[in-house]
Structures are given as structure tokens and as C-alpha cells.
Design a protein around this motif. Structure first.
Motif, short mmCIF file in Angstrom:
data_model
loop_
_atom_site.label_atom_id
_atom_site.label_comp_id
_atom_site.label_asym_id
_atom_site.label_seq_id
_atom_site.Cartn_x
_atom_site.Cartn_y
_atom_site.Cartn_z
N LYS A 160 -8.49 -9.45 -4.36
CA LYS A 160 -9.19 -8.53 -4.11
C LYS A 160 -10.02 -9.38 -2.40
CE LYS A 160 -11.92 -4.21 -4.45
NZ LYS A 160 -12.57 -3.11 -5.17
N VAL A 177 -5.41 2.65 5.53
CA VAL A 177 -5.41 3.58 5.57
C VAL A 177 -4.84 3.98 7.33
CG1 VAL A 177 -5.00 6.33 5.21
CG2 VAL A 177 -5.33 4.94 2.93
N SER A 226 -12.00 -2.27 4.28
CA SER A 226 -11.82 -1.18 3.63
C SER A 226 -10.25 -0.53 3.22
CB SER A 226 -12.54 -0.05 3.94
OG SER A 226 -12.18 0.28 5.77
N LYS A 227 -10.68 0.17 2.40
CA LYS A 227 -9.00 1.50 2.18
C LYS A 227 -8.96 2.38 3.88
CE LYS A 227 -7.75 5.26 -1.13
NZ LYS A 227 -7.86 5.88 -1.97
N ASP A 228 -10.64 2.79 4.21
CA ASP A 228 -10.44 3.37 5.56
C ASP A 228 -9.72 2.69 6.30
OD1 ASP A 228 -11.17 5.56 4.46
OD2 ASP A 228 -13.04 4.99 4.91
N MET A 244 -4.50 5.51 -4.92
CA MET A 244 -4.07 3.78 -3.71
C MET A 244 -5.53 3.46 -3.84
SD MET A 244 -3.10 4.89 0.05
CE MET A 244 -3.05 2.73 1.37
N THR A 245 -6.43 2.33 -4.38
CA THR A 245 -7.81 1.94 -4.21
C THR A 245 -7.04 0.16 -3.66
OG1 THR A 245 -7.36 0.47 -6.14
CG2 THR A 245 -8.44 3.16 -6.49
N LEU A 246 -8.17 -0.23 -3.52
CA LEU A 246 -7.57 -2.04 -2.49
C LEU A 246 -7.80 -2.48 -4.41
CD1 LEU A 246 -10.44 -2.38 -0.37
CD2 LEU A 246 -8.05 -1.30 0.32
N ALA A 300 0.62 -1.16 0.08
CA ALA A 300 -0.14 -0.51 -0.16
C ALA A 300 0.56 0.90 0.53
CB ALA A 300 -0.58 0.15 0.96
#
Length: 229
Positions: free
Chosen positions: A60, A74, A69-71, A47-49, A35
């Protein structure tokens, strides 16, 4: 005898569980590293999953097992950066002999941690601003994991300043924890300015050492005993 015979089986089960945990931790770290590479190579929007899954070489669906999730992904990146820096500050403050020295350590350790790694600094402190409103959402549990890091950063310095305040009147009539936070904030400001000018090949006329020393002296003076009033 039955207990003795049962122990090897229990040991094997525990060993398998430990191996699974180690493999899970390793996979999780590989995802975080992937990531970071995607983020720093292509920027926030890329920056997507899906992109991270491709980078790390898994589906995925497999990625969702570790990060829903992406959140969440991050957050773990940001938390890791801040935690490492907070521990460095904590160790530096532990070596200080007084409150002024603790404030100096907050400034110096923060700049030392991030100056060579400004990408980490931007990730930790500027990601949400650059990503835009609504692009990043953390839940209550995640904020609860961040808050203890504030104690690593400020608790010992605050304790030292409070103890000294009982013996003398400091020059700055500023609440001790706020003074510690302001010292930290000054280091963040230094790094922000550094990050603004260096990519444009227009570095500051003062070195990091000069800036840290100047800020440290200001805060040491603020924590020192005041004169007659």
C-alpha cells in the motif's frame, strides 16, 4: 574536448531518467488496470487502496507513491474514460460538413464509444451517484483537468453552428454550445436507459442504430434553417 568527454555521461543520465519514467508510467497503468478489475469485479465498496495494492502485487505504501488517495485513483480512471471518448467525438465532428452533422457526430460517437463498454459509462457518469454523497471528492486541480475535455466535445460543433447562424436563422432558438451539449446529453440518456434495461434481460425495442438515427434527425432539424415567421 572536455565537452565531448562530458556528453556520454549526460546521455547516460538522460537515458536512465527516461527508463525510470517509462517504468513509472508502466507501473501507473498497471495500477489503473488493477483498480478497474477490483471495481468491476467486486463493486464500489470493495475498491479500497488495500484491495488494489493486493491486486497489482505491491505494498500500500508503494501504491501511495503513484496515487495519494482513493479519490485520486478514481479520478484518473474517470478522466481516462472521458478523455478517450471526447477524442473520439472530436475526430467524428471534424469529419462533419455542417452543424447538423456535427450534432449527429456527437451523438453517434458517444453511443459508439460506450454502448459496448457500459461499465466504462457507469464509471464515468454514475460512479459518484452510486457511491453516495461524500464518497468521492475532487479538488480544483482535478476539475481543471476535466474542463478542457468539454472543448474536445463541443468547441468545433459550436464553431460550426455559430458560423451557420450568421447566415441563416435555425429552427431551434437555442444557443449553439447549449445545443451541442443537449445533443451530448441525449446520447448520455440513451446509454443510461440501455444500461438500466439490459442487465434485466429486457432490452429496448429499438436498436442502438435506430435510436442514434432518431436523435440525430431531431438535432439536425433543430440546427436547420427555420421557415417564415
Amino acid at each position: 574536448m572536455a565537452d565531448d568527454e562530458g556528453e556520454p555521461g549526460a546521455d547516460k543520465t538522460a537515458a536512465r531518467a527516461a527508463r525510470r519514467e517509462r517504468k513509472r508510467d508502466q507501473s501507473r497503468e498497471e495500477i489503473l488496470h488493477a483498480a478497474r478489475r477490483v471495481l468491476f469485479r467486486h463493486g464500489i465498496g470493495a475498491m479500497t487502496l488495500d484491495a488494489v495494492a493486493r491486486e497489482v502485487g505491491m505494498s500500500k505504501t508503494g501504491l501511495y507513491y503513484y496515487f495519494p488517495s482513493k479519490d485520486a485513483l478514481v479520478f484518473e480512471l474517470v478522466h481516462g474514460v472521458i478523455e478517450a471518448q471526447a477524442k473520439a467525438v472530436q475526430q467524428g465532428v471534424a469529419q462533419a460538413s455542417d452543424g447538423g452533422g456535427a450534432l449527429r457526430a456527437i451523438i453517434g460517437e458517444t453511443v459508439t464509444a460506450f454502448a459496448p463498454r457500459l461499465d466504462d459509462f457507469r464509471l464515468a457518469f454514475l460512479f459518484g451517484q452510486v457511491a453516495g454523497a461524500g464518497a468521492l471528492t475532487w479538488d480544483r486541480d482535478q476539475f481543471e483537468r476535466i474542463r478542457p475535455l468539454n472543448d474536445l466535445l463541443f468547441a468545433k460543433a459550436t464553431e460550426m453552428l455559430v458560423a451557420e447562424r450568421g447566415e441563416r436563422t435555425p429552427r431551434a432558438a437555442v444557443e449553439p454550445r447549449l445545443l451541442a451539449f443537449l445533443a451530448y446529453l441525449s446520447a448520455i440518456g440513451l446509454l443510461t436507459m440501455k444500461g438500466m434495461v439490459e442487465p434485466m434481460d429486457d432490452p429496448l425495442i429499438y436498436s442502438d442504430e435506430q435510436l442514434v438515427e432518431g436523435l440525430a434527425r431531431v438535432f439536425e432539424a433543430a440546427a436547420a434553417p427555420g421557415g417564415d415567421r
